[in-house]
Design an enzyme around this catalytic site. Structure first.
Site, mmCIF file in Angstrom:
data_model
loop_
_atom_site.group_PDB
_atom_site.id
_atom_site.type_symbol
_atom_site.label_atom_id
_atom_site.label_comp_id
_atom_site.label_asym_id
_atom_site.label_seq_id
_atom_site.Cartn_x
_atom_site.Cartn_y
_atom_site.Cartn_z
ATOM 1 N N THR A 1 0.803 -1.217 0.000
ATOM 2 C CA THR A 1 0.000 0.000 0.000
ATOM 3 C C THR A 1 0.838 1.270 0.000
ATOM 4 O O THR A 1 2.029 1.264 0.325
ATOM 5 C CB THR A 1 -0.932 0.032 1.231
ATOM 6 O OG1 THR A 1 -0.141 0.111 2.421
ATOM 7 C CG2 THR A 1 -1.827 -1.193 1.279
ATOM 8 N N ASP A 2 0.156 2.364 -0.327
ATOM 9 C CA ASP A 2 0.776 3.684 -0.224
ATOM 10 C C ASP A 2 0.508 4.234 1.180
ATOM 11 O O ASP A 2 -0.056 3.541 2.034
ATOM 12 C CB ASP A 2 0.251 4.611 -1.321
ATOM 13 C CG ASP A 2 -1.258 4.848 -1.263
ATOM 14 O OD1 ASP A 2 -1.882 4.574 -0.210
ATOM 15 O OD2 ASP A 2 -1.815 5.311 -2.271
ATOM 16 N N ALA A 3 0.847 5.471 1.405
ATOM 17 C CA ALA A 3 0.697 6.073 2.737
ATOM 18 C C ALA A 3 -0.758 6.143 3.186
ATOM 19 O O ALA A 3 -1.043 6.202 4.379
ATOM 20 C CB ALA A 3 1.319 7.468 2.745
ATOM 21 N N VAL B 1 -3.959 2.383 0.570
ATOM 22 C CA VAL B 1 -4.551 1.900 -0.681
ATOM 23 C C VAL B 1 -3.463 1.164 -1.463
ATOM 24 O O VAL B 1 -2.305 1.591 -1.483
ATOM 25 C CB VAL B 1 -5.111 3.085 -1.509
ATOM 26 C CG1 VAL B 1 -5.582 2.634 -2.881
ATOM 27 C CG2 VAL B 1 -6.235 3.776 -0.751
#
Length: 136
Positions: free
Chosen positions: A13-15, A18
């Site tokens: 995931t990103d920050a 997601v």
């Protein structure tokens, strides 16, 4: 149709929690590789037979985001078989919800020099038998 479960981990995931777009490509690769393995044609067996499949092109339709800790189902279905290529229709689902739809074309290459080559006849016939029929 072949499918595998994949859990979304922090590293995917990103920050914002997601799934990062490039991770979907890795999920699709796992499903295609496992589908071939289930046929008894895993990557090592293919290489020993002098063949590799390499991605030629892909179309990805991102429909909904996957999130941290989701349990996904990644599918792989053969939609077309050519003498030197295979096209997979793939999806990533969360339950009944389609998150991503993809079409991935892989080319048949000689393992020794990565030049295009025809798919060995027995494998070609196996793939043709697995080819999805037209949808009603």
């Amino acid at each position: 149709m072949f499918s595998i479960p994949i859990r979304v981990y922090w590293e995917d995931t990103d920050a914002g929690g997601v799934v990062y777009h490039a991770r979907y490509v890795a999920f699709l690769e796992r499903a295609r590789s496992d589908a071939l393995r289930a046929m008894g044609r895993g990557q090592q067996a293919l290489q020993q037979a002098g063949l590799v499949f390499a991605v030629h092109s892909m179309r990805l339709d991102f429909l909904r985001p996957a999130r941290l800790d989701d349990l996904l189902e990644v599918t792989a279905e053969i939609s077309r078989v050519g003498r030197a290529s295979v096209v997979f229709a793939q999806r990533i689902l969360r339950g009944d919800e389609v998150l991503l739809a993809a079409e991935v074309k892989v080319a048949s290459l000689r393992a020794a020099d990565f030049r295009p080559c025809p798919i060995e006849e027995t494998l070609y016939q196996e793939l043709q038998r697995l080819q999805a029929g037209p949808t009603p």
